[in-house]
Scaffold this active site. Structure first.
Site, PDB file in Angstrom:
ATOM      1  N   THR A 110      -8.185 -48.086 -27.780  1.00 28.57           N
ATOM      2  CA  THR A 110      -6.823 -47.797 -28.270  1.00 28.57           C
ATOM      3  C   THR A 110      -6.194 -49.112 -28.736  1.00 28.57           C
ATOM      4  O   THR A 110      -6.763 -50.195 -28.537  1.00 28.57           O
ATOM      5  CB  THR A 110      -5.927 -47.226 -27.147  1.00 28.57           C
ATOM      6  OG1 THR A 110      -5.725 -48.253 -26.170  1.00 28.57           O
ATOM      7  CG2 THR A 110      -6.538 -45.998 -26.494  1.00 28.57           C
ATOM      8  N   ARG A 159       0.241 -41.835 -29.534  1.00 27.17           N
ATOM      9  CA  ARG A 159      -1.019 -42.446 -29.992  1.00 27.17           C
ATOM     10  C   ARG A 159      -1.965 -42.605 -28.799  1.00 27.17           C
ATOM     11  O   ARG A 159      -1.612 -42.278 -27.656  1.00 27.17           O
ATOM     12  CB  ARG A 159      -0.765 -43.805 -30.646  1.00 27.17           C
ATOM     13  CG  ARG A 159      -0.101 -44.821 -29.736  1.00 27.17           C
ATOM     14  CD  ARG A 159       0.029 -46.176 -30.434  1.00 27.17           C
ATOM     15  NE  ARG A 159       0.424 -47.208 -29.496  1.00 27.17           N
ATOM     16  CZ  ARG A 159       1.672 -47.630 -29.314  1.00 27.17           C
ATOM     17  NH1 ARG A 159       2.659 -47.096 -30.022  1.00 27.17           N
ATOM     18  NH2 ARG A 159       1.942 -48.579 -28.436  1.00 27.17           N
ATOM     19  N   GLY A 160      -3.165 -43.107 -29.089  1.00 26.57           N
ATOM     20  CA  GLY A 160      -4.122 -43.492 -28.047  1.00 26.57           C
ATOM     21  C   GLY A 160      -4.489 -42.370 -27.091  1.00 26.57           C
ATOM     22  O   GLY A 160      -4.714 -41.223 -27.493  1.00 26.57           O
ATOM     23  N   SER A 201      -5.229 -46.968 -13.866  1.00 24.36           N
ATOM     24  CA  SER A 201      -6.187 -47.851 -14.532  1.00 24.36           C
ATOM     25  C   SER A 201      -7.164 -48.350 -13.473  1.00 24.36           C
ATOM     26  O   SER A 201      -6.865 -48.305 -12.274  1.00 24.36           O
ATOM     27  CB  SER A 201      -5.434 -49.051 -15.126  1.00 24.36           C
ATOM     28  OG  SER A 201      -6.315 -50.078 -15.495  1.00 24.36           O
ATOM     29  N   TYR A 245       0.480 -56.267 -14.873  1.00 26.84           N
ATOM     30  CA  TYR A 245      -0.070 -54.953 -15.220  1.00 26.84           C
ATOM     31  C   TYR A 245      -0.759 -54.349 -13.994  1.00 26.84           C
ATOM     32  O   TYR A 245      -0.540 -53.173 -13.661  1.00 26.84           O
ATOM     33  CB  TYR A 245      -1.055 -55.120 -16.383  1.00 26.84           C
ATOM     34  CG  TYR A 245      -1.658 -53.833 -16.893  1.00 26.84           C
ATOM     35  CD1 TYR A 245      -0.946 -53.003 -17.759  1.00 26.84           C
ATOM     36  CD2 TYR A 245      -2.950 -53.449 -16.540  1.00 26.84           C
ATOM     37  CE1 TYR A 245      -1.504 -51.828 -18.247  1.00 26.84           C
ATOM     38  CE2 TYR A 245      -3.515 -52.280 -17.021  1.00 26.84           C
ATOM     39  CZ  TYR A 245      -2.787 -51.469 -17.874  1.00 26.84           C
ATOM     40  OH  TYR A 245      -3.344 -50.304 -18.360  1.00 26.84           O
ATOM     41  N   ARG A 247       8.893 -43.036 -27.632  1.00 24.95           N
ATOM     42  CA  ARG A 247      10.122 -43.476 -28.309  1.00 24.95           C
ATOM     43  C   ARG A 247      10.086 -43.193 -29.804  1.00 24.95           C
ATOM     44  O   ARG A 247      11.112 -43.218 -30.457  1.00 24.95           O
ATOM     45  CB  ARG A 247      10.307 -44.994 -28.120  1.00 24.95           C
ATOM     46  CG  ARG A 247      10.541 -45.420 -26.694  1.00 24.95           C
ATOM     47  CD  ARG A 247      10.264 -46.893 -26.529  1.00 24.95           C
ATOM     48  NE  ARG A 247       8.886 -47.191 -26.894  1.00 24.95           N
ATOM     49  CZ  ARG A 247       8.334 -48.399 -26.858  1.00 24.95           C
ATOM     50  NH1 ARG A 247       9.055 -49.430 -26.501  1.00 24.95           N
ATOM     51  NH2 ARG A 247       7.069 -48.576 -27.184  1.00 24.95           N
ATOM     52  N   LYS A 280       0.063 -50.848 -11.904  1.00 27.51           N
ATOM     53  CA  LYS A 280      -0.905 -49.760 -11.747  1.00 27.51           C
ATOM     54  C   LYS A 280      -1.260 -49.530 -10.271  1.00 27.51           C
ATOM     55  O   LYS A 280      -1.482 -48.390  -9.862  1.00 27.51           O
ATOM     56  CB  LYS A 280      -2.156 -50.053 -12.587  1.00 27.51           C
ATOM     57  CG  LYS A 280      -1.883 -50.060 -14.092  1.00 27.51           C
ATOM     58  CD  LYS A 280      -1.377 -48.705 -14.587  1.00 27.51           C
ATOM     59  CE  LYS A 280      -1.190 -48.638 -16.086  1.00 27.51           C
ATOM     60  NZ  LYS A 280      -0.737 -47.322 -16.558  1.00 27.51           N
TER      61      LYS A 280
END
Ligand SMILES: NC(=O)c1ccc[n+]([C@@H]2O[C@H](COP(=O)([O-])OP(=O)(O)OC[C@H]3O[C@@H](n4cnc5c(N)ncnc54)[C@H](OP(=O)(O)O)[C@@H]3O)[C@@H](O)[C@H]2O)c1
Length: 242
Positions: free
Chosen positions: A192, A18-19, A144, A157, A40, A161
């Site tokens: 997303t 996705r995204g 990011s 996060y 997954r 990154k």
């Protein structure tokens, strides 16, 4: 005119269900690559594969959890067996968990570092084992804006990154003598599932489109043999310049 010609190339995209990863996968397939889709969720990967095939592109699916080294090894064993080569690796799989550092649970810190940092590190290690003997390849790590900046409630996060930025710089030096390119793409807020959860305050109309990140990846792959772009930072038009 600037679309890369990827016919005959084999590309692996992590987080392809996705995204951003889905968008990159569709774009690579439309440029002629055979794209190995991994995440997954086999059902969602199969849907992406179907979409690619309906547009006359070529793709296949291999499920793997990026937090499990054994599954990463099995994924690359499968690539060696089925294709005997790998031209492009896009390390895109990732997750976000948002809380202030003082409240951040240690198990969440471990989870985020395992998937966002250790996962791409191990994929790069496996990819290099295929690319070095072939003396060719391009690794693109999706980091990011949080790989160069820090924001409230995003310390784990941001650490993951920044970590990807760090190892990508070292790997780029190690890879260069083997004719292997290592680039990073640093998106700001992209429309997303992840950003809708992390930043419900942001109007979806001002968010970067996943296709813009896919175009950045295609741009990196379209350069001539003598040119190289190490990093692309994509910000929101409504965000702060530079
Ligand atoms: N959206 C943004 O604003 C933004 C900005 C900068 C950077 N990024 C980065 O861009 C990448 C893609 O983000 P996105 O916004 O497209 O997120 P998303 O919509 O939440 O998609 C995340 C992808 O990562 C996969 N994934 C998560 N955990 C995994 C695991 N343990 N093993 C294998 N795959 C796993 C998911 O697949 P399954 O659930 O099917 O396993 C999914 O395909 C991430 O690395 C993210 O940090 C996003």
């Amino acid at each position: 005119m600037y679309m890369p010609e990827l016919k005959g190339k084999i590309a692996l995209v992590t987080g392809a269900s996705r995204g951003i990863g889905k968008s990159i996968s569709v774009a690579l397939a439309q440029s002629g690559a055979h794209v190995i889709l991994t995440s997954r969720n086999m059902d969602r990967l199969k849907q992406v594969e179907g979409e690619i095939r309906s547009k006359k592109g070529s793709a296949s699916c291999m499920a793997a959890d990026m937090s499990e080294e054994k599954q990463i090894e099995t994924l690359f064993d499968g690539i060696r067996k089925s294709f005997d080569t790998l031209d492009i690796l896009v390390n895109n799989a990732g997750l976000g968990i948002w809380a202030k550092l003082v409240d951040f649970r240690t198990e969440d810190l471990d989870r985020i570092l395992t998937v966002n940092l250790r996962g791409p590190y191990l994929c790069c290690k496996q990819a290099m084992r295929i690319m070095v003997p072939a003396n060719k390849g391009h690794i693109i790590n999706i980091t990011s804006v949080q790989g160069i900046r820090g924001y409230e409630s995003q310390s784990a996060y941001a650490a993951s990154k920044h970590g990807v930025m760090g190892f990508s710089k070292s790997l780029a030096v190690e890879a260069q003598e083997h004719n292997i390119r290592v680039s990073v793409v640093l998106p700001a807020a992209v429309d997303t599932e992840m950003i809708r959860e992390a930043r419900p305050d942001l109007d979806p109309a001002v968010l970067i489109r996943p296709e813009d990140i896919a175009k950045s990846v295609l741009f990196l792959l379209s350069l001539s043999d003598t040119a190289m772009v190490d990093q692309i930072y994509v910000r929101r038009m409504s965000g702060r310049p530079f």
